[in-house]
Design a protein around this motif. Structure first.
Motif, PDB file in Angstrom:
ATOM      1  N   LEU A  26      42.331  33.329  40.869  1.00  0.00           N
ATOM      2  CA  LEU A  26      41.888  33.788  39.849  1.00  0.00           C
ATOM      3  C   LEU A  26      41.861  35.671  40.552  1.00  0.00           C
ATOM      4  O   LEU A  26      40.962  35.790  41.381  1.00  0.00           O
ATOM      5  N   VAL A  27      41.765  36.274  39.691  1.00  0.00           N
ATOM      6  CA  VAL A  27      41.448  38.233  40.032  1.00  0.00           C
ATOM      7  C   VAL A  27      41.261  39.270  38.969  1.00  0.00           C
ATOM      8  O   VAL A  27      40.947  38.677  37.909  1.00  0.00           O
ATOM      9  N   ALA A  28      40.287  39.560  39.038  1.00  0.00           N
ATOM     10  CA  ALA A  28      39.343  40.460  38.521  1.00  0.00           C
ATOM     11  C   ALA A  28      39.493  42.316  38.699  1.00  0.00           C
ATOM     12  O   ALA A  28      39.955  42.637  39.945  1.00  0.00           O
ATOM     13  N   ASP A  29      39.052  43.037  37.526  1.00  0.00           N
ATOM     14  CA  ASP A  29      39.237  44.310  38.497  1.00  0.00           C
ATOM     15  C   ASP A  29      38.063  44.838  38.396  1.00  0.00           C
ATOM     16  O   ASP A  29      38.167  46.156  39.097  1.00  0.00           O
ATOM     17  N   GLY A  30      37.286  44.403  39.131  1.00  0.00           N
ATOM     18  CA  GLY A  30      35.878  45.060  39.837  1.00  0.00           C
ATOM     19  C   GLY A  30      34.626  45.179  37.908  1.00  0.00           C
ATOM     20  O   GLY A  30      33.514  45.706  38.610  1.00  0.00           O
ATOM     21  N   GLY A  31      34.773  44.835  37.296  1.00  0.00           N
ATOM     22  CA  GLY A  31      34.119  45.178  35.680  1.00  0.00           C
ATOM     23  C   GLY A  31      33.493  43.782  35.572  1.00  0.00           C
ATOM     24  O   GLY A  31      33.714  42.916  36.724  1.00  0.00           O
ATOM     25  N   GLU A  32      33.011  43.442  34.618  1.00  0.00           N
ATOM     26  CA  GLU A  32      31.739  42.453  34.408  1.00  0.00           C
ATOM     27  C   GLU A  32      33.077  41.178  34.254  1.00  0.00           C
ATOM     28  O   GLU A  32      33.951  41.555  34.005  1.00  0.00           O
ATOM     29  N   GLY A  33      32.546  40.457  34.906  1.00  0.00           N
ATOM     30  CA  GLY A  33      33.551  38.594  35.472  1.00  0.00           C
ATOM     31  C   GLY A  33      34.056  38.700  36.816  1.00  0.00           C
ATOM     32  O   GLY A  33      34.054  37.775  37.135  1.00  0.00           O
ATOM     33  N   THR A  34      34.012  39.957  36.600  1.00  0.00           N
ATOM     34  CA  THR A  34      34.308  39.837  38.190  1.00  0.00           C
ATOM     35  C   THR A  34      33.523  38.741  39.666  1.00  0.00           C
ATOM     36  O   THR A  34      34.199  38.166  40.530  1.00  0.00           O
ATOM     37  N   MET A  35      32.256  39.115  39.384  1.00  0.00           N
ATOM     38  CA  MET A  35      31.330  37.765  40.231  1.00  0.00           C
ATOM     39  C   MET A  35      31.916  36.787  40.062  1.00  0.00           C
ATOM     40  O   MET A  35      31.928  35.829  41.325  1.00  0.00           O
ATOM     41  N   ASP A  36      32.480  35.717  38.818  1.00  0.00           N
ATOM     42  CA  ASP A  36      31.961  34.898  38.468  1.00  0.00           C
ATOM     43  C   ASP A  36      34.217  34.307  38.713  1.00  0.00           C
ATOM     44  O   ASP A  36      34.021  33.577  39.839  1.00  0.00           O
ATOM     45  N   THR A  37      34.231  35.019  38.678  1.00  0.00           N
ATOM     46  CA  THR A  37      36.430  34.566  39.356  1.00  0.00           C
ATOM     47  C   THR A  37      35.752  34.851  41.013  1.00  0.00           C
ATOM     48  O   THR A  37      36.772  33.892  41.187  1.00  0.00           O
ATOM     49  N   VAL A  38      35.517  36.118  41.496  1.00  0.00           N
ATOM     50  CA  VAL A  38      35.910  35.261  42.777  1.00  0.00           C
ATOM     51  C   VAL A  38      34.571  34.032  43.425  1.00  0.00           C
ATOM     52  O   VAL A  38      35.344  33.886  43.993  1.00  0.00           O
ATOM     53  N   VAL A  39      34.121  34.079  42.942  1.00  0.00           N
ATOM     54  CA  VAL A  39      32.966  33.232  43.347  1.00  0.00           C
ATOM     55  C   VAL A  39      34.027  31.448  42.871  1.00  0.00           C
ATOM     56  O   VAL A  39      33.919  30.972  44.077  1.00  0.00           O
TER      57      VAL A  39
ATOM     58  N   SER B   1      38.558  50.670  44.859  1.00  0.00           N
ATOM     59  CA  SER B   1      38.997  50.148  42.944  1.00  0.00           C
ATOM     60  C   SER B   1      38.648  49.087  43.341  1.00  0.00           C
ATOM     61  O   SER B   1      38.836  47.591  44.547  1.00  0.00           O
ATOM     62  N   GLY B   2      38.458  48.685  42.265  1.00  0.00           N
ATOM     63  CA  GLY B   2      38.002  47.207  41.820  1.00  0.00           C
ATOM     64  C   GLY B   2      38.939  45.855  42.099  1.00  0.00           C
ATOM     65  O   GLY B   2      38.551  44.841  42.678  1.00  0.00           O
ATOM     66  N   ILE B   3      40.171  46.387  41.711  1.00  0.00           N
ATOM     67  CA  ILE B   3      41.063  45.544  41.333  1.00  0.00           C
ATOM     68  C   ILE B   3      41.758  45.111  43.093  1.00  0.00           C
ATOM     69  O   ILE B   3      41.959  44.265  43.287  1.00  0.00           O
ATOM     70  N   GLU B   4      41.713  46.072  44.149  1.00  0.00           N
ATOM     71  CA  GLU B   4      42.120  46.019  45.620  1.00  0.00           C
ATOM     72  C   GLU B   4      41.286  45.946  45.971  1.00  0.00           C
ATOM     73  O   GLU B   4      41.831  44.374  46.768  1.00  0.00           O
ATOM     74  N   THR B   5      40.400  46.332  45.737  1.00  0.00           N
ATOM     75  CA  THR B   5      38.832  44.991  46.704  1.00  0.00           C
ATOM     76  C   THR B   5      39.501  43.740  46.330  1.00  0.00           C
ATOM     77  O   THR B   5      38.746  42.827  46.997  1.00  0.00           O
TER      78      THR B   5
END
Length: 379
Positions: free
Chosen positions: A40-53, A266-270
């Motif tokens: 699961l990946v995201a670019d640092g915007g809204e939804g990133t927290m849920d994706t990473v968790v 960068s959000g996606i790189e992080t």
């Protein structure tokens, strides 16, 4: 053959997790013996927290905070293995939390975001990731820093609340009461916004109008922001207002850089680093990524470009599935993406495409794998 799935969500219709499930189903229809893996990946915007968790099997913590207009509400942040936290500004200070009729960046504050940061440090967390997309504020991060114990004072020594219209009232800054754990904590800001704090490309003039500011508001906010920045930089002995990203989230980027020594990434790189994407690429033959809408912006800090460039570096082909293609999408081919398949398979409006998202996505994924299968049979 091993295939890795690493797609962004399709906002409003398909989560990153559901996209991966549909890709897995399609892959096994065409390549029954294929080994598949989902990330699961995201670019640092809204939804990133849920994706990473979800990807890292973390947990959530919910606390009471002040919303953008100072109202009492509740917000959550994620706690990850290794005593890390992931915070989304939009949870406490997001534009979506303010009714359209009440949107006015002179009145909104980032205080609630500071409360989330403070609580994470109170829990003993010393590594904090902060996504700062979707903000309702233009307060230069004053609100968030106030929640961390920094005092912004007017010319009479009175403490300011920390909303947009307070910027021009700042006369001095007192950091003596700043949360003691700040000095022990590493802060990483996930943002691909490159705007400086001030000027025509700064926080106010670039993003203020979409947050509800009038022409008069913009002038007041910009003047106040300049005064606030000068005093803050002098107090901290830094020159961060002109730094790329200082203008992100109505100037919260500036405050995090100036007062918390945050690192802007960068959000996606992080996210790709957090989920150990490069490690997952080992032994992979093909990667499938994508997003809801692909255009020229997809090449700048979005999931397909981040994934594509990692694949390009590793010498692994990557393909994408997108809901639709708009002007400039073809620049993604310079970012390691070999081809793009769209989910739209006929004449339809957005409403129909959203309602049929799963059916259309599965069909598009099957078409993509069938095309790959043909290529593999060519002599």
């Amino acid at each position: 053959m091993k295939i890795l799935f690493a797609s962004d969500s399709f906002k409003g219709s398909l989560s990153s997790k559901r996209v991966a499930q549909l890709l897995e189903e399609a892959a096994h229809r065409v390549f029954p013996e294929a080994e598949t893996e989902k990330v699961l990946v995201a670019d640092g915007g809204e939804g990133t927290m849920d994706t990473v968790v979800e990807e890292l099997h973390g947990t959530y913590r919910e606390i009471p905070v002040k919303g953008p207009l100072g109202e009492e509400q509740r917000a959550v942040y994620g706690i990850l293995p290794g005593k890390k936290a992931v915070i989304e500004m939009a949870q406490a200070s997001g534009l979506s939390l303010v009714p359209e009729a009440l949107r006015n960046p002179r009145k909104t504050t980032s205080y609630g975001t500071g409360m989330l940061i403070a609580d994470a440090m109170d829990q003993g967390i010393r590594d904090i990731l902060i996504g700062i997309g979707g903000s309702a504020t233009n307060d230069g991060g004053m609100g968030a820093m106030s929640a961390l114990g920094i005092r912004f004072l007017d010319q009479n020594g009175r403490r300011l609340d920390g909303c947009g219209e307070d910027l021009g009232k700042v006369w001095s800054v007192d950091v003596s009461g700043m949360h003691p754990a700040v000095k022990e904590t590493s802060f990483t800001v996930m943002s691909d916004v490159k705007n400086p704090l001030l000027g025509k490309d700064g926080a106010t003039y670039t993003f203020g109008e979409q947050k509800g500011a009038s022409e008069e508001d913009l002038k007041l906010l910009e003047t106040g922001m300049a005064q606030y920045a000068e005093i803050a930089e002098k107090e901290m002995g830094k020159h961060t207002a002109a730094q790329a990203g200082a203008g992100a989230a109505g100037g919260l980027g500036f405050a995090l850089l100036t007062f918390l020594d945050a690192k802007l990434k960068s959000g996606i790189e992080t996210v790709l680093d957090i989920v150990e994407f490069d490690e997952k690429l080992k032994g992979t033959d093909l990667v499938i990524t994508g997003e809801g809408r692909m255009d020229w912006q997809s090449s700048f800090g979005k999931v397909p470009s981040g994934v594509g460039n990692r694949c390009k570096k590793a010498g692994i082909p990557a393909a994408a599935v997108a809901g639709g293609l708009l002007e400039g999408y073809e620049t993604i081919y310079d970012e390691g993406i070999c081809t793009v398949m769209t989910t739209i398979s006929g004449t339809m409006d957005l409403k129909e495409a959203m309602e049929r998202s799963e059916e259309l996505y599965l069909d598009a994924a099957c078409r993509l794998f069938q095309a790959i299968s043909i290529g593999m049979k060519m002599k």
